[in-house]
Motif scaffolding. Structure first.
Motif: not given
Length: 157
Positions: A17-19, A57-59, A61-68, A70-74
């Motif tokens: 997922l490139a978290v 781990h995804i939740a 993430l400090p950066n909201g853009h990456y969090r969203r 990664c969550a979408g990919q997950f």
């Protein structure tokens, strides 16, 4: 010859997922996944623990853009699992008192949950081993390991 099964660890999912901060071995993991799929002799199972840990781990993430992102990919990967389109299937585990007793005892590792925690093997990693042990107990003709990049877990994989 026994059918080969590998339980997919959180470290593998995070790389796929490139978290951010959890994907240092992404190229290697992608290559290994392709090799496993081409070999056709390895069946991949997704343990419940890996789903929960990856989501955490995804939740975190400090950066909201990456969090969203990664969550979408997950979520997409989980949909693929449900639809039978993922390269692995969900390990359906019965979460009950017997499972917790086995977890506390450390499964087939020879050490208890307390001993493992003292030696820095986390409860999530231990639970993947317990899921594997319980899978082996209900399945015949199978050799099961854990596909992981995590050192302490790999020692028992």
């Amino acid at each position: 010859m026994a059918r080969r099964v590998e339980f997919v660890d959180t470290s593998i999912l995070c790389n796929l997922l490139a978290v951010p901060g959890k994907c240092q071995d992404r190229e290697r993991v992608v290559r290994e996944l392709q090799e496993k799929r081409e070999a056709w002799d390895c069946h991949l199972l997704l343990p419940v623990t890996a789903v929960i840990e990856t989501g955490n781990h995804i939740a975190q993430l400090p950066n909201g853009h990456y969090r969203r992102k990664c969550a979408g990919q997950f979520a997409g990967i989980l949909r693929m699992v449900v639809e039978g389109k993922a390269p692995w299937v969900l390990n359906e585990v019965e979460w009950n008192a017997a499972h917790l007793r086995t977890l506390i005892a450390g499964g087939e590792t020879g050490s208890s949950l307390v001993e493992h925690a003292s030696n820095q093997l986390g409860c999530g990693d231990l639970n993947i081993l317990v899921e594997r042990d319980r899978y082996l107990a209900r399945t015949s003709g199978v050799a099961a390991t854990v596909w992981t990049l995590d050192g302490p877990l790999a020692a028992y994989a």
